[in-house]
Design a protein around this motif. Sequence first.
Motif, mmCIF file in Angstrom:
data_model
loop_
_atom_site.group_PDB
_atom_site.id
_atom_site.type_symbol
_atom_site.label_atom_id
_atom_site.label_comp_id
_atom_site.label_asym_id
_atom_site.label_seq_id
_atom_site.Cartn_x
_atom_site.Cartn_y
_atom_site.Cartn_z
ATOM 1 N N ASN A 141 0.826 -1.207 0.000
ATOM 2 C CA ASN A 141 0.000 0.000 0.000
ATOM 3 C C ASN A 141 0.859 1.256 0.000
ATOM 4 O O ASN A 141 0.588 2.219 -0.735
ATOM 5 N N TRP A 192 -15.790 -5.279 0.429
ATOM 6 C CA TRP A 192 -15.025 -4.996 -0.801
ATOM 7 C C TRP A 192 -13.646 -5.647 -0.834
ATOM 8 O O TRP A 192 -12.905 -5.471 -1.798
ATOM 9 N N LYS A 193 -13.251 -6.397 0.170
ATOM 10 C CA LYS A 193 -11.900 -6.977 0.163
ATOM 11 C C LYS A 193 -11.776 -8.012 -0.954
ATOM 12 O O LYS A 193 -12.604 -8.921 -1.041
ATOM 13 N N PRO A 194 -10.747 -7.916 -1.808
ATOM 14 C CA PRO A 194 -10.563 -8.912 -2.872
ATOM 15 C C PRO A 194 -10.404 -10.315 -2.301
ATOM 16 O O PRO A 194 -9.765 -10.507 -1.253
ATOM 17 N N ARG A 235 -9.100 -1.220 -1.348
ATOM 18 C CA ARG A 235 -7.876 -1.348 -2.163
ATOM 19 C C ARG A 235 -7.852 -2.694 -2.873
ATOM 20 O O ARG A 235 -8.400 -3.686 -2.384
ATOM 21 N N ASN A 236 -7.154 -2.691 -4.018
ATOM 22 C CA ASN A 236 -6.891 -3.935 -4.728
ATOM 23 C C ASN A 236 -5.705 -4.641 -4.104
ATOM 24 O O ASN A 236 -5.018 -4.100 -3.235
ATOM 25 N N GLU A 237 -5.426 -5.859 -4.574
ATOM 26 C CA GLU A 237 -4.337 -6.649 -4.005
ATOM 27 C C GLU A 237 -2.996 -5.936 -4.118
ATOM 28 O O GLU A 237 -2.133 -6.055 -3.241
ATOM 29 N N ASP A 238 -2.794 -5.153 -5.177
ATOM 30 C CA ASP A 238 -1.512 -4.468 -5.381
ATOM 31 C C ASP A 238 -1.406 -3.161 -4.604
ATOM 32 O O ASP A 238 -0.413 -2.441 -4.721
ATOM 33 N N SER A 287 -3.468 -0.525 -4.907
ATOM 34 C CA SER A 287 -4.145 0.580 -5.587
ATOM 35 C C SER A 287 -5.573 0.733 -5.072
ATOM 36 O O SER A 287 -6.177 -0.210 -4.564
ATOM 37 N N SER A 294 -9.403 0.749 -5.198
ATOM 38 C CA SER A 294 -10.367 0.056 -6.053
ATOM 39 C C SER A 294 -11.223 1.083 -6.785
ATOM 40 O O SER A 294 -11.418 2.214 -6.314
ATOM 41 N N LYS A 295 -11.738 0.690 -7.931
ATOM 42 C CA LYS A 295 -12.546 1.605 -8.742
ATOM 43 C C LYS A 295 -13.736 2.145 -7.957
ATOM 44 O O LYS A 295 -14.146 3.296 -8.118
ATOM 45 N N ASN A 344 -7.517 1.195 5.578
ATOM 46 C CA ASN A 344 -6.551 0.724 4.590
ATOM 47 C C ASN A 344 -5.323 1.612 4.498
ATOM 48 O O ASN A 344 -4.421 1.370 3.704
#
Length: 765
Positions: free
Chosen positions: A68, A161-163, A501-504, A506, A508-509, A522
Amino acid sequence: MVLFNMFKKVFVLAFILVSVVVNAQSLDKQAKDKIRKLEKLIKKAEKKNIDVLKEKTTVRTAEIFLKNAAWDEENVAINTKSFQLVPSFKKDALKMAENLATFERNDVILMLDDAIDFLQLLIDEKAYRKPSPNVDWRKVIVEEDQLTFNGRPVFLADYTWKPKVKSLTEYHGNQDGFFLTPSYVVKEDGTVNRNKIKELTTKPEGSLGFIFLNHKTIPNWAEQKYGPNYGMREDTYTAYDIDNPGAREIQQKLLKSVVPLMAGKKYTQLGYMLCNEPHFYTYTDATKNKLPWASGGVSQYTIEKFKVWLATKHKNIKVLNNLWNTNFNSFNEVVIQIPIDISLKGTPIWYDWTSFNMDRVTDWYSFLKSEITNYDSEAKVHLKIMPNLWTDNKRAHGIDLEALTELSGIIGNDSGADHTYTWGKPHEWQKYYAFEWRELCMGFDFMKSVSPNKINFNSELHYLSTVRSRNLYLDPMYARATFWLAHSYGMTASQIWYWPRNEDGSISKKAINDKGYAGSNNMQPRVTNEVATTLIDLNSYSEEIMNIQRQRKPLRIFYSKTSAINKEAHMDDLYKLYKSLNFEGISLGFVTENIIKKQDDNNWDVVLVYKTPFVTTNELKELQNYLDNGGIVIVDNESLLKNEYGKTQISLEQSKGTLIKLNSFSKIKEKALSILNNRNLLPEVAISETNSADTKGCIWKVVKNKAGNNVLSVVNVGKSNATLEIMLNGSSEIVCKDLLKGIEVSSNPVLKPNEVFFVEVTKSE
């Protein structure tokens, strides 16, 4: 000279940039070195059979947040825009965004240092730890009021929203589920989106999860068939008219197609969530130039239902005319202006509309439950109800928390706890408390009083942040305090708001331009890790925590929906009494007409009636029945005076029971505790608290463990340090063993705000 100065400025900027990069690389390297150090200690501890689930979780948290930080370092402009969306961050948005990666890395380092230090104590046998289960969400089962894993109760948490990737699900929740929405019915003949049917048909058994019934979208064909007014209240989470017959037709078609494909699957075991944050406000305020938040009108379908409701309740139009001061010839001629103006609060017309609004909403969710259980007989339903709709004063929202909790198979909620406001004037609670615990404690005590034998699933937990309550530099102790308190008050599982956040690393949209993102968890490594490690600690002592949840509630505050509808600030009054008793080490509860009627009154000893002037005849009847059966009622002189329409009520009679009349909440409290003391119902452990405020701040409970010893749980929700004097059976000659550290600690501790104190109390040898 000009050229020299330009060169000098460029050199200085370059030097600063290089320094920032070097510092970032240095912090990143420090953190990774500490991860390696902790991993070595983990291996060493495992050889000594020390449980290291907490340390493995911390390593993973560190890895996540270093990703992050790397992303935040490269995306200052995006984060600046996010911080600018928050009123209290706006002024320093650029600075906060520029410093974010450094803050996160430093926070990771602090987190790792704490883990290293404590694990070393465990290895050196200077501290001790009870093992905690590494819960496999695929093997957890729902059993009445608990989740069970390997024969023991457990508590679970995940994030909205967690991937669903292993790096994020291994230690931070592995909740499953499925999303449904009316627009999946793509044709008028009931055809459901083929891709969704295929997805369900091929979806594995999965892990413990829930079904999310969304109501924000409607099929393209619906308004043409059901009318242009079918879509309504689009700014709420139910964007259509629930009283339009088309609403039921669409849901019948959708649920008939999908529920049989989901029935019995593990990913449905946390229930079918019938609605996200349901609310149906239907009032206005003529003194203002706009409608109150989320308020709106209703359709003619609703008005026609209201006429039937009125006829059923009043039987004769003359009765209604007398109450409303109207001259309708029949119920079919009844006219009412909706939204109804709040100036009518306390009048018969306000009472009737507000009561009906609750009844029609309850009927809608009863219909959805019936449709689901037609195809999944074992299905449990719940709703993501905001408990503040009950703990606060407003009642024009259509939500009858008691009725909806009773119809649900799982206690559903959206419980929150504010701590730091991002805008607005200070609130009264901020003078005395570290956070606003009213909604959490009072709301959970009410729902557990209604349904004591059900799990409590907070499907959008708002303790860490809300749009209005956030603090980037939040003390991790706060996370522990709120989660510990919530589980001791009945919470079983939660889906935390949130993981944007996405896994990387970033954003999330869905979180781009989201006002709730900046300063949330986050961006907070230690806060996020504290949540995970608190759950691990709770699961180490899950039997004791469940015993706290299941404590008998000997004192019951009488809740009248009638007074709540008619009075301006009824819940503020009840809170005053509740607050006075909530710091006395006893488990509080509530009774209503239905609770007295349907539950065994041996579950409590005293009913307290405080500032409750309006009650229906049936409410008064049940209180009288309780007295007739030998119960004890303490009532003040402002209560039980009028019916729902302001007409004089008959008084309670003592009968076989004991009717005590007192005229202040302090006297009611004193008498109630005296009765418990005389019946030997107070805990063996007693606490005396000293702090700098003029009110108590430590919420505490006591239960017995398997060894027969007293286990004391304390959370300091106060704004100041609290010094405690702990007594056992009147004696201060005691030993307090910190159960999370396995060592003896002081029996006169000084607890900081948000500090949790969890000890076994025994006599000194």
